[in-house]
Design a protein around this motif. Structure first.
Motif, PDB file in Angstrom:
ATOM      1  N   GLN A 137     -47.475 -43.785   0.285  1.00 38.77           N
ATOM      2  CA  GLN A 137     -46.402 -42.913   0.733  1.00 38.77           C
ATOM      3  C   GLN A 137     -46.177 -41.788  -0.276  1.00 38.77           C
ATOM      4  O   GLN A 137     -46.610 -41.871  -1.410  1.00 38.77           O
ATOM      5  CB  GLN A 137     -45.098 -43.693   0.959  1.00 38.77           C
ATOM      6  N   SER A 138     -45.502 -40.716   0.175  1.00 38.28           N
ATOM      7  CA  SER A 138     -45.326 -39.540  -0.652  1.00 38.28           C
ATOM      8  C   SER A 138     -44.298 -39.778  -1.747  1.00 38.28           C
ATOM      9  O   SER A 138     -43.361 -40.556  -1.598  1.00 38.28           O
ATOM     10  CB  SER A 138     -44.879 -38.371   0.227  1.00 38.28           C
ATOM     11  N   VAL A 139     -44.491 -39.086  -2.885  1.00 37.48           N
ATOM     12  CA  VAL A 139     -43.525 -39.165  -3.972  1.00 37.48           C
ATOM     13  C   VAL A 139     -42.414 -38.146  -3.801  1.00 37.48           C
ATOM     14  O   VAL A 139     -41.471 -38.121  -4.591  1.00 37.48           O
ATOM     15  CB  VAL A 139     -44.230 -38.984  -5.330  1.00 37.48           C
ATOM     16  N   LEU A 140     -42.530 -37.269  -2.806  1.00 37.80           N
ATOM     17  CA  LEU A 140     -41.499 -36.270  -2.516  1.00 37.80           C
ATOM     18  C   LEU A 140     -40.835 -36.645  -1.192  1.00 37.80           C
ATOM     19  O   LEU A 140     -41.504 -36.740  -0.167  1.00 37.80           O
ATOM     20  CB  LEU A 140     -42.115 -34.871  -2.424  1.00 37.80           C
ATOM     21  N   THR A 141     -39.530 -36.844  -1.234  1.00 40.09           N
ATOM     22  CA  THR A 141     -38.810 -37.338  -0.071  1.00 40.09           C
ATOM     23  C   THR A 141     -37.978 -36.240   0.591  1.00 40.09           C
ATOM     24  O   THR A 141     -37.211 -35.545  -0.077  1.00 40.09           O
ATOM     25  CB  THR A 141     -37.889 -38.496  -0.480  1.00 40.09           C
ATOM     26  N   GLN A 142     -38.134 -36.131   1.901  1.00 37.80           N
ATOM     27  CA  GLN A 142     -37.370 -35.167   2.703  1.00 37.80           C
ATOM     28  C   GLN A 142     -36.657 -35.912   3.826  1.00 37.80           C
ATOM     29  O   GLN A 142     -37.124 -36.961   4.276  1.00 37.80           O
ATOM     30  CB  GLN A 142     -38.297 -34.120   3.323  1.00 37.80           C
ATOM     31  N   PRO A 143     -35.569 -35.340   4.352  1.00 41.35           N
ATOM     32  CA  PRO A 143     -34.950 -35.949   5.543  1.00 41.35           C
ATOM     33  C   PRO A 143     -35.893 -35.770   6.728  1.00 41.35           C
ATOM     34  O   PRO A 143     -36.568 -34.741   6.834  1.00 41.35           O
ATOM     35  CB  PRO A 143     -33.661 -35.133   5.710  1.00 41.35           C
ATOM     36  N   PRO A 144     -35.976 -36.748   7.614  1.00 40.48           N
ATOM     37  CA  PRO A 144     -36.906 -36.652   8.738  1.00 40.48           C
ATOM     38  C   PRO A 144     -36.594 -35.498   9.688  1.00 40.48           C
ATOM     39  O   PRO A 144     -37.520 -34.950  10.294  1.00 40.48           O
ATOM     40  CB  PRO A 144     -36.761 -37.990   9.475  1.00 40.48           C
ATOM     41  N   SER A 145     -35.329 -35.132   9.807  1.00 37.09           N
ATOM     42  CA  SER A 145     -34.983 -34.101  10.770  1.00 37.09           C
ATOM     43  C   SER A 145     -33.808 -33.266  10.284  1.00 37.09           C
ATOM     44  O   SER A 145     -33.019 -33.704   9.438  1.00 37.09           O
ATOM     45  CB  SER A 145     -34.652 -34.728  12.126  1.00 37.09           C
ATOM     46  N   ALA A 146     -33.714 -32.082  10.842  1.00 35.28           N
ATOM     47  CA  ALA A 146     -32.593 -31.172  10.607  1.00 35.28           C
ATOM     48  C   ALA A 146     -32.456 -30.305  11.843  1.00 35.28           C
ATOM     49  O   ALA A 146     -33.453 -30.016  12.513  1.00 35.28           O
ATOM     50  CB  ALA A 146     -32.818 -30.317   9.364  1.00 35.28           C
ATOM     51  N   SER A 147     -31.249 -29.894  12.153  1.00 35.08           N
ATOM     52  CA  SER A 147     -31.065 -29.078  13.348  1.00 35.08           C
ATOM     53  C   SER A 147     -29.892 -28.120  13.178  1.00 35.08           C
ATOM     54  O   SER A 147     -29.032 -28.299  12.316  1.00 35.08           O
ATOM     55  CB  SER A 147     -30.844 -29.969  14.571  1.00 35.08           C
ATOM     56  N   GLY A 148     -29.886 -27.121  14.029  1.00 32.31           N
ATOM     57  CA  GLY A 148     -28.808 -26.153  14.020  1.00 32.31           C
ATOM     58  C   GLY A 148     -28.874 -25.286  15.257  1.00 32.31           C
ATOM     59  O   GLY A 148     -29.898 -25.253  15.956  1.00 32.31           O
ATOM     60  N   SER A 149     -27.806 -24.579  15.519  1.00 34.60           N
ATOM     61  CA  SER A 149     -27.774 -23.660  16.646  1.00 34.60           C
ATOM     62  C   SER A 149     -28.359 -22.313  16.223  1.00 34.60           C
ATOM     63  O   SER A 149     -28.417 -22.003  15.025  1.00 34.60           O
ATOM     64  CB  SER A 149     -26.336 -23.472  17.128  1.00 34.60           C
ATOM     65  N   PRO A 150     -28.788 -21.526  17.182  1.00 32.68           N
ATOM     66  CA  PRO A 150     -29.310 -20.192  16.840  1.00 32.68           C
ATOM     67  C   PRO A 150     -28.301 -19.403  16.017  1.00 32.68           C
ATOM     68  O   PRO A 150     -27.103 -19.395  16.312  1.00 32.68           O
ATOM     69  CB  PRO A 150     -29.541 -19.555  18.212  1.00 32.68           C
ATOM     70  N   GLY A 151     -28.811 -18.781  14.957  1.00 36.99           N
ATOM     71  CA  GLY A 151     -27.957 -17.986  14.083  1.00 36.99           C
ATOM     72  C   GLY A 151     -27.362 -18.749  12.923  1.00 36.99           C
ATOM     73  O   GLY A 151     -26.894 -18.142  11.956  1.00 36.99           O
ATOM     74  N   GLN A 152     -27.379 -20.080  12.996  1.00 33.47           N
ATOM     75  CA  GLN A 152     -26.806 -20.892  11.924  1.00 33.47           C
ATOM     76  C   GLN A 152     -27.752 -20.988  10.739  1.00 33.47           C
ATOM     77  O   GLN A 152     -28.902 -20.543  10.776  1.00 33.47           O
ATOM     78  CB  GLN A 152     -26.476 -22.300  12.436  1.00 33.47           C
TER      79      GLN A 152
END
Lengths: 128, 112
Positions: free
Chosen positions: B1-16
């Protein structure tokens, strides 16, 4: 504008050797300030660096693949190659060839400016 | 597994504005630069940010990177529908086995 194009066997049998070549157009593979990498991406998963080569005789490989990987460059043909031995199903992936950019000619990690040119990728499946 | 951890997902509305984190350690982010790559659906990755906060020519200034200690962040402002895709942090990791360029686990960005 430099472009990269992968070619090679798309289907490899388990325990055999995977061989891919990356043709470089629009520039010379001998140009200073660059190394040449391979990156792979298993289906639905993330990216994995395999290693890089430069100056024909200098190469560095990922510790996890080092025992099975060989990379080479052919300046006369303006291409570089990847050889991965003893493949298993875990080696099934899209393989990308990549140009690494540096801010100087020393090609050390402190002057690394990222993977600035990517090939379109080629799918390699390991299966009987 | 990777040694760099990111959140699996992110979201936002257009313009945000959306921010993606990348967590590492002293052997990578803590002592080395961080790069960011964008992978749009069905395409090869593209360099978005290098050396923590530098944008390659042609990358809009809506994309910005930063680093603090053993963590890094990518911010996307003025979110657009064509920003949907996967984003990976990356960088050199120094360990006893030798230099290794490692990628983060990846974050899928969705535009609502």
């Amino acid at each position: 504008q430099v472009q990269l194009q992968e070619s090679g066997s798309g289907l490899v049998k388990p325990s055999q050797t995977l061989t891919l070549t990356c043709g470089v157009s629009g520039g010379s593979i001998s140009s200073g300030g660059y190394s040449w990498s391979w990156v792979r991406q298993p289906p639905g998963k993330g990216l994995e660096w395999i290693g890089y080569v430069y100056n024909t005789e200098t190469s560095y490989y990922s510790p996890s693949l080092r025992s099975r990987v060989t990379m080479s460059m052919d300046k006369s043909k303006n291409h570089f190659s990847l050889r991965l031995t003893s493949v298993t199903a875990a080696d099934t992936a899209v393989y990308y060839c990549v140009r690494d950019k540096y801010s100087g000619y020393d090609l050390d990690r402190d002057s690394y400016d990222g993977m600035d040119v990517w090939g379109q990728g080629t799918t390699v499946t390991v299966s009987t | 597994q990777s040694v760099l951890t990111q959140p699996p997902s992110a979201s936002g509305s257009p313009g945000q504005r959306v921010t993606i984190s990348c967590s590492g350690s002293n052997s990578n982010i803590g002592s080395r630069y961080v790069d960011w790559y964008q992978q749009l659906p069905g395409t090869a990755p593209k360099l978005l940010i290098y050396r923590n906060d530098h944008r390659p020519s042609g990358v809009p200034d809506r994309f910005s990177g930063s680093k603090s200690g053993t963590s890094a962040s990518l911010a996307i402002s003025g979110l657009r529908s064509d920003d949907e895709g996967d984003y990976f942090c990356a960088g050199w990791d120094d360990n006893l086995s030798g230099p290794n360029y490692v990628f983060g686990t990846g974050t899928k960005v969705s535009v609502l």
